[in-house]
Motif scaffolding. Structure first.
Motif, PDB file in Angstrom:
ATOM      1  N   ARG A  50      -1.528   5.181  -4.045  1.00 14.04           N
ATOM      2  CA  ARG A  50      -1.354   4.585  -2.727  1.00 14.04           C
ATOM      3  C   ARG A  50      -1.715   4.073  -1.515  1.00 14.04           C
ATOM      4  O   ARG A  50      -2.117   5.493  -1.054  1.00 14.04           O
ATOM      5  CB  ARG A  50      -0.188   4.665  -2.508  1.00 14.04           C
ATOM      6  N   LEU A  51      -2.195   3.061  -1.343  1.00 11.53           N
ATOM      7  CA  LEU A  51      -3.651   3.279  -0.122  1.00 11.53           C
ATOM      8  C   LEU A  51      -2.187   2.098   0.916  1.00 11.53           C
ATOM      9  O   LEU A  51      -2.212   0.792   0.031  1.00 11.53           O
ATOM     10  CB  LEU A  51      -3.947   3.389  -0.044  1.00 11.53           C
ATOM     11  N   TYR A  94      -0.151  11.613   9.807  1.00  6.87           N
ATOM     12  CA  TYR A  94      -0.950  10.947   8.789  1.00  6.87           C
ATOM     13  C   TYR A  94      -2.272  11.377   8.950  1.00  6.87           C
ATOM     14  O   TYR A  94      -2.895  11.699   8.485  1.00  6.87           O
ATOM     15  CB  TYR A  94      -1.049   9.319   8.556  1.00  6.87           C
ATOM     16  N   TRP A 131      -2.595   0.195   6.921  1.00  8.59           N
ATOM     17  CA  TRP A 131      -3.225   0.630   7.711  1.00  8.59           C
ATOM     18  C   TRP A 131      -3.946   1.737   7.895  1.00  8.59           C
ATOM     19  O   TRP A 131      -5.202   1.901   8.286  1.00  8.59           O
ATOM     20  CB  TRP A 131      -2.576   0.369   8.624  1.00  8.59           C
ATOM     21  N   ALA A 132      -3.742   2.189   6.249  1.00  6.94           N
ATOM     22  CA  ALA A 132      -4.393   3.721   5.853  1.00  6.94           C
ATOM     23  C   ALA A 132      -5.501   2.811   5.911  1.00  6.94           C
ATOM     24  O   ALA A 132      -6.516   4.513   5.622  1.00  6.94           O
ATOM     25  CB  ALA A 132      -3.803   4.129   4.679  1.00  6.94           C
ATOM     26  N   PRO A 163       3.899   3.806   3.121  1.00  6.19           N
ATOM     27  CA  PRO A 163       2.265   4.987   3.024  1.00  6.19           C
ATOM     28  C   PRO A 163       2.180   5.234   2.124  1.00  6.19           C
ATOM     29  O   PRO A 163       1.096   6.044   1.472  1.00  6.19           O
ATOM     30  CB  PRO A 163       2.023   5.230   4.632  1.00  6.19           C
ATOM     31  N   LEU A 164       3.250   6.565   1.659  1.00 10.22           N
ATOM     32  CA  LEU A 164       3.322   7.443   1.095  1.00 10.22           C
ATOM     33  C   LEU A 164       4.291   7.624   0.277  1.00 10.22           C
ATOM     34  O   LEU A 164       5.224   7.045  -0.124  1.00 10.22           O
ATOM     35  CB  LEU A 164       3.094   8.718   1.756  1.00 10.22           C
ATOM     36  N   LEU A 210      -8.080   2.929   8.859  1.00 13.02           N
ATOM     37  CA  LEU A 210      -8.382   3.725   8.951  1.00 13.02           C
ATOM     38  C   LEU A 210      -9.371   4.998   8.120  1.00 13.02           C
ATOM     39  O   LEU A 210     -10.446   4.914   9.115  1.00 13.02           O
ATOM     40  CB  LEU A 210      -7.266   5.071   9.471  1.00 13.02           C
ATOM     41  N   GLU A 211      -9.108   4.470   7.049  1.00  9.70           N
ATOM     42  CA  GLU A 211     -10.410   5.228   6.034  1.00  9.70           C
ATOM     43  C   GLU A 211     -11.367   4.328   6.306  1.00  9.70           C
ATOM     44  O   GLU A 211     -12.565   5.088   6.275  1.00  9.70           O
ATOM     45  CB  GLU A 211      -9.722   4.964   4.558  1.00  9.70           C
ATOM     46  N   ARG A 264     -15.093   6.077   8.460  1.00 13.77           N
ATOM     47  CA  ARG A 264     -16.340   6.801   7.050  1.00 13.77           C
ATOM     48  C   ARG A 264     -17.775   6.315   8.451  1.00 13.77           C
ATOM     49  O   ARG A 264     -17.671   5.271   8.536  1.00 13.77           O
ATOM     50  CB  ARG A 264     -16.739   6.015   6.056  1.00 13.77           C
ATOM     51  N   THR A 307      -4.045   9.676  -2.005  1.00 17.60           N
ATOM     52  CA  THR A 307      -3.794   8.317  -1.303  1.00 17.60           C
ATOM     53  C   THR A 307      -4.291   9.246   0.729  1.00 17.60           C
ATOM     54  O   THR A 307      -5.226   8.289   0.929  1.00 17.60           O
ATOM     55  CB  THR A 307      -1.984   8.315  -0.410  1.00 17.60           C
ATOM     56  N   PRO A 364       4.957  -1.649   5.432  1.00 16.09           N
ATOM     57  CA  PRO A 364       4.175  -0.943   3.963  1.00 16.09           C
ATOM     58  C   PRO A 364       5.515   0.933   3.922  1.00 16.09           C
ATOM     59  O   PRO A 364       5.971   1.300   5.027  1.00 16.09           O
ATOM     60  CB  PRO A 364       3.293  -0.543   4.576  1.00 16.09           C
ATOM     61  N   LYS A 411      -4.264  13.357   6.692  1.00 18.46           N
ATOM     62  CA  LYS A 411      -5.495  13.333   6.073  1.00 18.46           C
ATOM     63  C   LYS A 411      -6.702  13.960   6.277  1.00 18.46           C
ATOM     64  O   LYS A 411      -7.732  14.533   5.414  1.00 18.46           O
ATOM     65  CB  LYS A 411      -6.411  11.873   6.844  1.00 18.46           C
ATOM     66  N   ARG A 467       4.658   1.374  10.781  1.00 21.50           N
ATOM     67  CA  ARG A 467       3.964   1.742   9.676  1.00 21.50           C
ATOM     68  C   ARG A 467       4.292   2.175   8.869  1.00 21.50           C
ATOM     69  O   ARG A 467       3.733   2.411   6.945  1.00 21.50           O
ATOM     70  CB  ARG A 467       3.565   2.730  10.302  1.00 21.50           C
TER      71      ARG A 467
END
Ligand code: SF4
Ligand code: SF4
Lengths: 516, 243
Positions: B230-231, A287, B234-235, B34-35, B238-239, B243, A327, B32, A291, A68
């Motif tokens: 920034r995304l 994460y 995998w994030a 991610p942040l 997740l998003e 939803r 993000t 990636p 979030k 990740r």
């Protein structure tokens, strides 16, 4: 608890004399966080007891994190053990425990990584010091990854920018997944999900508190300065650490923000649903948790229909807000055409202001525009210095220019106090020393290491107190403020030495509406 | 016989080095970030970031701020190594370019500087208690290996000369898949064997810092999180699932 129970390091005369201690193995091995109980693990999706297959779970989680996050993999593989970081951590400087040297802290994970994930470590463990992931290792991780405040000072000095905070966040994530959670942080995360803030202050209590503060402001200034809560349709949502609602000196900062908003005639509100800027999800490197907590702010902003989002004085909260909110929860600008999730909020936000905006940025802009006038003589009884919070200095920005996070707070303080002096160069700006209580360490059972970790900051502070007539130190972080209030007395400094930045601003702000 | 062994060793070592390093770089590039985690103050533009990374790679900026001794020894070692490597180009290029001819004498000084700097780094590793504490056996061995390579190279130059024309013919032959005999001088063979060892170890060791320095998110990210979302893939997933 009496002072006597802790061994207080002796404070050198000036920062130049803060010598690097000799290596004293095990010096702080007995300082340990309390483990989290099931009731604080399970709501977060972590095992309540240490399961039989904890090792598998830990290794699985580690493997997941390696795919990740680039930083974890690159940092585990790139260290050359040059030793440049070994004298940069305040916890090493305060304790001499070699496992508090950043590289040695990383090695606690790197040795495991090599053994379980690399050919060199699998085949020649003794050569590259590969180490099996055993119970002892987990215990050691639990101890020493909770003696890291994730302040990133080491990353400034490493030739490859290796950030021990990234490693310690990953380590805590793995510990949690294997059932070795830390009570302090996980308990607080449960509170924020359940009640809306870290302190567990429910909506009605918050309303009462704010009314009380409005009365204090009235007594103080003679004016009707409001602290609105859940004001539908306000322009600005202020999200601030919940300590601002009642802890000292935090609350004086909150009253300072209120004065700024009042004087500038801005329409603003707090939210009882998102009554917390802090996001402890960062401390455990998770994460999903981060979030979830950030999405509370998003929801509050959408529900209240605000155009701007401003964040109060808090270091790690500002890091999460500035660097991660966009993000995590689409709180920011610049979303893709097709990014409906982020667009939903952005469509409502005013593009003329940065989102999120730091309260210091807001006050600074108003000062620049001449909307606010200051009378620094109001603070003539004070000699002031400024503590750069690690997360603000090294993990965020204010304003348009790199380094604005150092300059903007100082500009505000210089406008508010005539006797302002910085501490030694090697202890401020991006070289700043952590207060000693950040990163999920602000808990009583870790007081020993918190006192010792504060040594470099206390040394620099004492130096300006003696040489420059400094009496107070301003901070822009709820954790820094709480930590110093608690720890300074052990060094025979008054607890009220530490003040909020907006407390100084609030004192100096001229609230007379007439010609200025 | 010696020729065949060394020819095969060099082919294998080159393959391991290139494939191993290539795979590492591909893995870093694929993973990636991610942040947004640049160590601030950080540049707000791509160009600024390129400059930041360049100063780290060329001047070891952060190390300079950190510790002058390590910086001096480390920088001298790397700069000297670079010169020495460039000097060795004469064994691989025909005709030898003018600039390679020009740097020959400097490359020689550099060899001494390199060995001296390595010795200094080793001394620190043993003498400073903090660095001694963090050192693993492999850290000492790596220094030993590098020093041995430098020393054996110098020995060939000054103590046990070899037929360098033949050495060059050997390497040109390797590159053209037309093997030429390698002089069987012991010092030369030791030197070459150690180099082979270094090439093989490279992608499995801390020498990966060579790639890592370019991929370090705290150094190579632009400071613009409020302006750009920034995304990581995998994030984003997740998003979507949430939803
Ligand atoms: S400064 Fe960086 S490379 Fe050097 S020992 Fe520390 S973490 Fe490793
Ligand atoms: S992040 Fe801060 S506390 Fe953690 S190892 Fe680095 S310097 Fe020490």
């Amino acid at each position: 608890m009496s002072k006597k129970e802790y061994e207080i390091p002796s404070v050198p005369a000036c920062p130049e004399e803060l010598y690097t201690p000799e290596v004293q193995p095990g010096a702080s091995e007995s300082v340990r966080s309390y483990p989290a109980a099931a009731q604080h693990q399970e709501p977060l999706g972590f095992p309540g007891e240490i399961p039989d297959d904890w090792q598998d779970r830990a290794l699985t989680r580690m493997e997941e994190l390696l795919t990740r996050s680039r930083s974890l993999r690159v940092y585990l593989e790139s260290c050359v053990r040059c030793g440049a970081c070994t004298d940069k951590c305040h916890y090493y400087l305060g304790t001499g425990d070699p496992k508090n040297m950043p590289v040695a802290r990383q090695d606690l994970m790197r040795d495991i990584y090599r053994r379980h994930f690399t050919p060199a470590g699998r085949n020649f463990p003794s050569l590259v010091r590969g180490r099996e992931l055993t119970r002892e290792v987990m215990d050691e991780w639990f101890t020493y990854f909770h003696q890291c405040s994730q302040c990133r000072r080491c990353s400034v000095y490493c030739p490859y920018g290796i950030d021990t905070a990234e490693i310690s966040m990953a380590a805590r994530e793995i510990l949690d997944a294997a059932g070795f959670g830390q009570k302090y942080v996980n308990e607080i995360l449960c509170k924020v999900h359940k009640i809306g803030n870290n302190l567990g202050l429910p909506g009605p209590a918050l309303e009462d508190t704010l009314e009380g503060l409005e009365e204090d402001l009235k007594d103080d200034t003679g004016q009707d300065i409001k602290i609105p809560l859940d004001a539908q349709g306000a322009d600005i949502l202020l999200v601030t650490p919940s300590a601002d609602f009642f802890a000292e000196p935090h609350v004086d900062g909150l009253m300072g923000y209120a004065k700024v908003f009042h004087q500038a005639g801005l329409s603003w509100t707090l939210s009882s649903y998102a009554s917390e800027a802090g996001n402890f999800g960062m401390f455990i490197g998770n994460y999903e948790q981060m979030k979830k907590v950030a999405e509370r702010i998003r929801k509050a902003a959408i529900d209240l229909g605000v155009k701007r989002i401003v964040v109060g004085e808090c270091g790690h909260a500002w890091r999460v807000a500035y660097s991660f909110w966009n993000t995590l929860a689409g709180i920011g600008h610049g979303a893709d055409e097709k990014d409906e999730y982020a667009r939903a909020l952005q469509a409502q936000l005013d593009p003329n202001y940065p989102v999120p905006q730091h309260i210091c940025e807001l006050t600074y802009d108003l000062m620049q525009q001449g909307v606010l006038k200051f009378d620094p003589t109001a603070n003539d009884h004070i000699g002031l210095t400024f503590h750069d919070s690690c997360n603000v200095a090294r993990a965020s920005r204010m304003g348009d220019m790199p380094g604005g996070q150092m300059e903007i707070p100082r500009a505000l303080l210089r406008a508010s106090v005539r006797n302002f002096h910085d501490m030694a160069d090697t202890t401020i700006g991006d070289a700043t020393f952590c207060c000693g209580g950040g990163g999920g360490l602000l808990t009583d059972e870790l007081l020993d290491i918190r006192i010792k970790g504060a040594l470099p900051r206390v040394t620099a502070l004492r130096d300006v107190m003696e040489d420059k007539g400094i009496t107070h130190m301003a901070a822009i972080c709820a954790i820094c403020k709480a930590q110093f209030t608690k720890v300074l007395p052990y060094y025979d400094l008054p607890m009220d030495t530490v003040v909020s930045l907006h407390q100084m601003v609030g004192n100096a702000l001229r609230l007379d509406k007439g010609e200025i | 016989m010696v020729t065949a062994i060394f020819a095969i060793l060099f082919y294998a070592a080159t393959a391991i080095l290139l494939v191993g390093l290539g795979m590492r770089i591909a893995l870093y590039a694929r993973t990636p970030a991610p942040l947004s985690i640049p160590t601030t103050p950080a540049p707000t533009s791509r160009g600024g970031v390129a400059f930041r990374v360049a100063t780290e790679v060329v001047l070891f900026n952060s190390l300079f701020r950190s510790n002058k001794w390590i910086w001096l020894l480390g920088w001298v070692f790397h700069a000297a190594l670079l010169l020495v490597l460039l000097r060795h180009l004469r064994y691989f290029l025909e005709p030898v370019p003018q600039w390679v001819v020009l740097i020959q004498p400097f490359g020689l000084y550099a060899a001494f500087a390199m060995v001296a700097a390595l010795a200094g780094l080793w001394f620190r590793r043993v003498a400073v208690d903090r660095v001694r504490y963090v050192s693993a056996p492999s850290d000492h061995l790596m220094l030993a290996l590098l020093i041995a390579i430098g020393a054996s190279g110098l020995a060939i130059k000054y103590l046990a000369p070899t037929d360098i024309a033949a050495v060059k013919a050997f390497f040109l032959g390797l590159m053209r898949f037309d093997w030429q005999p390698l002089p069987a001088d012991p010092m030369l063979l030791i030197h070459l064997l150690l180099v082979v060892a270094l090439m093989v170890i490279f992608p499995f060791s801390k020498l990966l810092h060579v790639a890592g320095v370019f991929f370090s998110p705290t150094r190579n990210q632009v400071d613009n999180p409020r302006e750009r979302r920034r995304l990581a893939p995998w994030a984003a997933e997740l998003e979507r699932n949430n939803r």
